[in-house]
Design an enzyme around this catalytic site. Sequence first.
Site, PDB file in Angstrom:
ATOM      1  N   PRO A   2      73.136  48.033  30.933  1.00  0.00           N
ATOM      2  CA  PRO A   2      72.904  47.062  30.057  1.00  0.00           C
ATOM      3  C   PRO A   2      73.632  47.037  28.787  1.00  0.00           C
ATOM      4  O   PRO A   2      74.311  48.044  28.569  1.00  0.00           O
ATOM      5  CB  PRO A   2      71.573  47.779  29.754  1.00  0.00           C
ATOM      6  CG  PRO A   2      71.144  48.968  30.224  1.00  0.00           C
ATOM      7  CD  PRO A   2      72.337  49.070  31.039  1.00  0.00           C
ATOM      8  N   GLU A   3      73.635  46.107  28.069  1.00  0.00           N
ATOM      9  CA  GLU A   3      74.459  45.837  26.653  1.00  0.00           C
ATOM     10  C   GLU A   3      73.570  45.860  25.252  1.00  0.00           C
ATOM     11  O   GLU A   3      72.339  46.152  25.480  1.00  0.00           O
ATOM     12  CB  GLU A   3      75.254  44.744  26.863  1.00  0.00           C
ATOM     13  CG  GLU A   3      76.023  44.406  28.473  1.00  0.00           C
ATOM     14  CD  GLU A   3      76.822  43.306  28.611  1.00  0.00           C
ATOM     15  OE1 GLU A   3      77.152  42.603  27.583  1.00  0.00           O
ATOM     16  OE2 GLU A   3      77.168  42.814  29.623  1.00  0.00           O
TER      17      GLU A   3
END
Length: 271
Positions: A2-3
């Site tokens: 995830p970012e």
Amino acid sequence: LPELPEVETIKEGLRPKLAGLRILGAEVLRAGAVKAPPPEDFCRGLAGNRILGVERRGKYLLFPLEDGRHLIVHLRMTGVLLWDGGDVPYVSARIALEGGHRLVFQDRRRLGALWLVGDPGEVVGGLGPEPLGPEFTLEAFRERLKKRSAPIKALLLDQHFLAGLGNMYADEALFQARVHPLKKAKTLSQAETAGLYRAIKEVLSRGIARGGASVDTYRLPDGGKGGAHLVFQVAHRRGLPCPACTTPIERIPLRGRGAYFCPKCQKITSN
Ligand SMILES: [Zn+2]
């Protein structure tokens, strides 16, 4: 993955649940997940401590604790923090909380990491500016770009350059700004730099508004999925038509990973 938008979504989801709760105990099931201190000290330091809140820096989650230390979590590729998660596979660590609650760190690829530190700077001190924060100005962006000859996408992924962007949102921002991912950073025109600056903020804000992108294993703390990937224009859309010109989206290798882009809209010699 995830970012920044995914980690921000997790932070916002966990904060109202966790803030103020006392930790009853912690259990590390994969010793390698704890980077510091040794797992037994990690568990001892958490037990009895109170979680004061949840913060985010880049792709890191920070949990300030009552004794002044911070629990820090990096989800890397496949880490998920499940609130009151049941019996799931691939659990790296479990934290039991007052009120019968628990926080489960599930991690299929086993790359995620945990720390318990006195000074969070030991872990996140080297990160670049927050793209949605006040220190990331167009002037600062322009100044930092003009010294660099790396491909612009490689630079956007460099967490020391800018904190929080990963493959998906870098591809989306470059497409929105119509900048080729391999274009040398210092060769971006004034207009391209301004467009990219704006695009970075917009794609991240849009990602947060949609609860992050569940392209792969990313899940919200309650196990639900985000919807940001549903409005992606190029990321993970190889072979599908470009939303602007219908040319099939391509994926090219870039430093061991890939970059999705439209070969017609994003020319390397656009100026
Ligand atoms: Zn196109």
